[in-house]
Design a protein around this motif. Sequence first.
Motif, PDB file in Angstrom:
ATOM      1  N   ALA A  52       0.911  -1.309   0.161  1.00 54.03           N
ATOM      2  CA  ALA A  52       0.087  -0.030  -0.051  1.00 54.03           C
ATOM      3  C   ALA A  52       0.844   1.337  -0.081  1.00 54.03           C
ATOM      4  N   ARG A  53       1.972   1.198   0.722  1.00 45.41           N
ATOM      5  CA  ARG A  53       2.641   2.337   0.621  1.00 45.41           C
ATOM      6  C   ARG A  53       4.358   2.207   0.426  1.00 45.41           C
ATOM      7  N   ASP A  54       4.566   0.944   0.144  1.00 47.59           N
ATOM      8  CA  ASP A  54       5.965   0.926  -0.282  1.00 47.59           C
ATOM      9  C   ASP A  54       6.192  -0.389  -1.470  1.00 47.59           C
ATOM     10  N   LEU A  55       7.419  -0.387  -2.077  1.00 48.48           N
ATOM     11  CA  LEU A  55       7.509  -1.073  -3.456  1.00 48.48           C
ATOM     12  C   LEU A  55       8.628  -1.926  -2.925  1.00 48.48           C
ATOM     13  N   LYS A  56       8.886  -3.321  -2.945  1.00 50.80           N
ATOM     14  CA  LYS A  56      10.041  -3.968  -2.729  1.00 50.80           C
ATOM     15  C   LYS A  56      10.370  -4.983  -3.818  1.00 50.80           C
TER      16      LYS A  56
END
Length: 296
Positions: A52-56
């Motif tokens: 929802a808030r980050d990209l890994k």
Amino acid sequence: MDLLALADFNLVARYGGFGKAARATGRPKATLSRRVTELEAALDLRLFERGARDLKLTEEGRALHERTAALLTELDETAAAIASGAEKPRGRLRISAPLLLSQTAMGKIAAGFALKYPDVRLEITTEDRAVDMIEEAYDLVIRVNPDPDEALVGRVFLRDRLVVVASPELVRPAGDHPVPGVVRGAGIRQTWKVTTSKGAWKIGIEPILALSSLIMVRDAVRAGVGAARLPISLVSHDLADGTLLHWGDIDGSEIALWALYPSRRLLSARVSAFLDFLKQAFPNGTPDELAAYIDR
């Protein structure tokens, strides 16, 4: 594989998100997202975990980024060099070098290289461990007697050897009587096999100092504390001046310094330039040439 999509994927991986990559590069966020989606579809792999808030990066995404980022950089640099009409060394050059060579010679070598190739951003780190060139993004590593590695190629640019030296005040051992020694690493009793012009003999060593740096070992031996095994390049000035005496050569102690780089990559102009510069610095690869860099 679409190189443009691969380049956009690496931008997103480098900056840690579509929005961050878009703001840093001026590329539309929607375009970056579309290209990464197309690359994932072409490879049939998920390259990012989208929260929802980050990209890994996924494990596959991380592997793809590590193995292609440097290649794309080299392609960009090659294209820029061709466009300018010459293959001029430029860009970042990361090198890992062993401690003793760094302390004695690499500062002067790095300065000379920087003056000759001002468009290269040279970074040299000092460590004796076996680094992972790909994982840690090194372009070149310098190692002493490295173990064989099918993933690396390179060349020997310098040779040295270990000798036993001591202060003139220290009496040479008679029979099996041990002598005080200054050692690198663990301070345990040991025996050194030595060869001289008169033949081979063994020296029993009772360590009274255990130090982590060969420069420290040399300085302690100069002070008359005990005998030590040291590269002849490091003590050649002392031997010539008579401040240290040569007790003999350590059997089987040949030292070869290798410059290594990944065999799967094209050799970039900046790496080639540094290899050539090492050859100029050590044209014959002898200990005397290294000794010339060492302050008395």
